[in-house]
Design a protein around this motif. Structure first.
Motif, PDB file in Angstrom:
ATOM      1  N   UNK A   1       4.188 -34.205  11.649  1.00 52.65           N
ATOM      2  CA  UNK A   1       3.014 -33.358  11.431  1.00 52.65           C
ATOM      3  C   UNK A   1       2.457 -32.847  12.747  1.00 52.65           C
ATOM      4  N   UNK A   2       2.345 -33.726  13.749  1.00 58.88           N
ATOM      5  CA  UNK A   2       1.792 -33.309  15.044  1.00 58.88           C
ATOM      6  C   UNK A   2       2.703 -32.307  15.751  1.00 58.88           C
ATOM      7  N   UNK A   3       4.015 -32.515  15.679  1.00 60.06           N
ATOM      8  CA  UNK A   3       4.946 -31.581  16.308  1.00 60.06           C
ATOM      9  C   UNK A   3       4.862 -30.210  15.646  1.00 60.06           C
ATOM     10  N   UNK A   4       4.898 -30.189  14.327  1.00 61.33           N
ATOM     11  CA  UNK A   4       4.811 -28.902  13.622  1.00 61.33           C
ATOM     12  C   UNK A   4       3.460 -28.240  13.843  1.00 61.33           C
TER      13      UNK A   4
ATOM     14  N   UNK B   1      14.402 -32.168  12.497  1.00 61.04           N
ATOM     15  CA  UNK B   1      13.973 -30.825  12.856  1.00 61.04           C
ATOM     16  C   UNK B   1      13.939 -29.900  11.646  1.00 61.04           C
ATOM     17  N   UNK B   2      14.712 -30.208  10.599  1.00 63.24           N
ATOM     18  CA  UNK B   2      14.625 -29.422   9.364  1.00 63.24           C
ATOM     19  C   UNK B   2      13.260 -29.580   8.722  1.00 63.24           C
ATOM     20  N   UNK B   3      12.735 -30.806   8.723  1.00 63.54           N
ATOM     21  CA  UNK B   3      11.404 -31.058   8.159  1.00 63.54           C
ATOM     22  C   UNK B   3      10.342 -30.351   8.988  1.00 63.54           C
ATOM     23  N   UNK B   4      10.494 -30.367  10.310  1.00 69.49           N
ATOM     24  CA  UNK B   4       9.536 -29.688  11.184  1.00 69.49           C
ATOM     25  C   UNK B   4       9.548 -28.184  10.914  1.00 69.49           C
ATOM     26  N   UNK B   5      10.733 -27.604  10.773  1.00 68.73           N
ATOM     27  CA  UNK B   5      10.828 -26.170  10.485  1.00 68.73           C
ATOM     28  C   UNK B   5      10.194 -25.854   9.124  1.00 68.73           C
ATOM     29  N   UNK B   6      10.413 -26.719   8.137  1.00 70.43           N
ATOM     30  CA  UNK B   6       9.794 -26.501   6.825  1.00 70.43           C
ATOM     31  C   UNK B   6       8.274 -26.541   6.919  1.00 70.43           C
ATOM     32  N   UNK B   7       7.739 -27.467   7.710  1.00 73.62           N
ATOM     33  CA  UNK B   7       6.291 -27.549   7.877  1.00 73.62           C
ATOM     34  C   UNK B   7       5.749 -26.339   8.622  1.00 73.62           C
ATOM     35  N   UNK B   8       6.471 -25.883   9.644  1.00 73.34           N
ATOM     36  CA  UNK B   8       6.034 -24.701  10.386  1.00 73.34           C
ATOM     37  C   UNK B   8       6.032 -23.470   9.488  1.00 73.34           C
ATOM     38  N   UNK B   9       7.034 -23.351   8.623  1.00 70.71           N
ATOM     39  CA  UNK B   9       7.112 -22.182   7.742  1.00 70.71           C
ATOM     40  C   UNK B   9       5.960 -22.127   6.748  1.00 70.71           C
ATOM     41  N   UNK B  10       5.359 -23.267   6.441  1.00 69.91           N
ATOM     42  CA  UNK B  10       4.240 -23.276   5.497  1.00 69.91           C
ATOM     43  C   UNK B  10       2.993 -22.668   6.120  1.00 69.91           C
ATOM     44  N   UNK B  11       2.768 -22.907   7.418  1.00 73.12           N
ATOM     45  CA  UNK B  11       1.485 -22.543   8.038  1.00 73.12           C
ATOM     46  C   UNK B  11       1.547 -21.359   8.983  1.00 73.12           C
TER      47      UNK B  11
ATOM     48  N   UNK C   1     -12.867 -19.028  15.816  1.00 79.21           N
ATOM     49  CA  UNK C   1     -11.819 -18.648  14.872  1.00 79.21           C
ATOM     50  C   UNK C   1     -10.568 -19.487  15.069  1.00 79.21           C
ATOM     51  N   UNK C   2     -10.180 -19.716  16.302  1.00 75.02           N
ATOM     52  CA  UNK C   2      -8.979 -20.503  16.587  1.00 75.02           C
ATOM     53  C   UNK C   2      -9.152 -21.943  16.116  1.00 75.02           C
ATOM     54  N   UNK C   3     -10.321 -22.519  16.372  1.00 79.44           N
ATOM     55  CA  UNK C   3     -10.561 -23.901  15.943  1.00 79.44           C
ATOM     56  C   UNK C   3     -10.588 -23.999  14.419  1.00 79.44           C
ATOM     57  N   UNK C   4     -11.222 -23.035  13.763  1.00 78.90           N
ATOM     58  CA  UNK C   4     -11.238 -23.024  12.300  1.00 78.90           C
ATOM     59  C   UNK C   4      -9.826 -22.890  11.737  1.00 78.90           C
ATOM     60  N   UNK C   5      -9.025 -22.054  12.373  1.00 79.56           N
ATOM     61  CA  UNK C   5      -7.638 -21.889  11.938  1.00 79.56           C
ATOM     62  C   UNK C   5      -6.824 -23.156  12.148  1.00 79.56           C
ATOM     63  N   UNK C   6      -7.101 -23.873  13.226  1.00 78.82           N
ATOM     64  CA  UNK C   6      -6.399 -25.132  13.483  1.00 78.82           C
ATOM     65  C   UNK C   6      -6.731 -26.174  12.426  1.00 78.82           C
TER      66      UNK C   6
ATOM     67  N   UNK D   1      -3.620 -27.931  10.196  1.00 78.52           N
ATOM     68  CA  UNK D   1      -3.221 -29.339  10.217  1.00 78.52           C
ATOM     69  C   UNK D   1      -2.955 -29.845   8.797  1.00 78.52           C
ATOM     70  N   UNK D   2      -3.752 -29.374   7.831  1.00 74.50           N
ATOM     71  CA  UNK D   2      -3.493 -29.745   6.445  1.00 74.50           C
ATOM     72  C   UNK D   2      -2.240 -29.104   5.891  1.00 74.50           C
ATOM     73  N   UNK D   3      -2.018 -27.835   6.227  1.00 75.41           N
ATOM     74  CA  UNK D   3      -0.820 -27.152   5.755  1.00 75.41           C
ATOM     75  C   UNK D   3       0.435 -27.765   6.367  1.00 75.41           C
TER      76      UNK D   3
END
Length: 303
Positions: A101-104, A157-167, A212-217, A221-223
């Motif tokens: 989660x932290x890496x993604x 890294x597949x899981x990380x890519x899947x998490x990145x694609x969500x957010x 805006x950046x902090x709100x987006x972060x 993190x949940x996504x």
């Protein structure tokens, strides 16, 4: 000397007046006490309701009203969790999910900010890429996970890519729209003083977009956690998502409920930390986003 003494006297009177103005009235103290009592009552009622539900669940399982093999029971969940704590397997599941989660999350923050800045800096690139970003953001990300496994293999890294694609796509669109809504008068002022596009970016755009950046972060993190869980459903041998899919396969509610309790506890702790941080910032008199650096002399200016 006479002027300085007079000035100090005026300052002392002003400070005394401010102290009197900030003093709480009896009505204010009574209202605050009522609010504290109300929050305390709500917390106690919530705890009692939870205890009642758990007691009824345990009693129904013991009396055979419900099948404890299918519906489990609080005692079975507790014993299962304690067994996982003793063999330290629960720590491995939490650690791998937290790491992914932290890496993604870090990748989403960095890539989202960079791509949003690129889109802001080039109108042509923005107009070309916007429909594709909207389309990618609207795709069901759970449908992409099997394709990612075929393309990248069954790895972390597949899981990380899947998490990145969500957010990532929603993050880019949100930041880009926020950049476009920046005050044009400030940008024109920088331009009129001979400032470059980099000056606009570093002196106006990024400092003004900190809230805006902090709100987006906070959303990302949940996504990212949701994306990690989706990836662990299909391509993991460890993690909280693996616990869910394993528990559903062997009809063990204990693993699923343990994962839900861990996630709920994590969100609760995060909410409390955020609340304490906000209270500390308010008491300290500094709220992030209310200050920016002046382009003219570099002094800090409070809005």
């Amino acid at each position: 000397m006479r002027w300085k003494r007079k000035k100090s006297t005026v300052a002392g009177q002003s400070a005394e007046a401010d102290g009197q103005w900030l003093a709480e009235s009896p009505a204010q103290r009574e209202y605050q006490e009522q609010e504290r009592l109300h929050r305390r009552n709500v917390t106690v009622c919530r705890a009692m309701l939870l205890a009642l539900l758990l007691a009824m669940w345990e009693l129904c399982a013991k009396l055979g009203i419900i099948d404890d093999f299918i519906f489990s029971s609080p005692s079975r969940v507790l014993f299962c969790f304690w067994g996982m704590v003793q063999d330290k397997s629960i720590l491995g599941h939490i650690g791998i999910t937290l790491f992914e989660t932290l890496v993604s999350f870090g990748l989403v923050v960095i890539l989202g900010l960079l791509v949003a800045v690129v889109l802001w800096s080039s109108r042509s690139v923005s107009e070309v890429m916007e429909p594709y970003l909207v389309m990618l953001n609207s795709l069901p990300k759970s449908a992409l996970a099997p394709m990612l496994i075929v393309w990248l293999g069954n790895h972390v890294h597949t899981i990380v890519v899947a998490a990145v694609s969500v957010a990532i796509f929603g993050s880019i669109l949100t930041l880009h729209n926020g950049f476009l809504s920046m005050d044009e008068d400030k940008i024109k002022l920088i331009r009129s003083l001979g400032g470059t596009r980099m000056d606009v970016l570093t002196k106006v755009l990024l400092p003004g977009s900190v809230p805006l950046i902090i709100s987006n972060m906070k959303v990302n993190i949940g996504l990212c956690l949701v994306g990690v869980i989706i990836g662990e459903f299909l391509a993991a041998q460890q993690g909280l998502g693996y616990l869910i899919i394993y528990g559903s396969q062997v009809f063990s509610w204990e693993y699923i409920l343990i994962e839900k309790c861990i996630m709920r506890g994590g969100w609760r702790i995060g909410g409390l930390l955020k609340k304490k941080y906000k209270e500390k910032k308010l008491n300290g008199g500094s709220i992030l986003g209310n200050q920016y650096t002046s382009f003219f002399d570099g002094r800090k200016v409070v809005k």
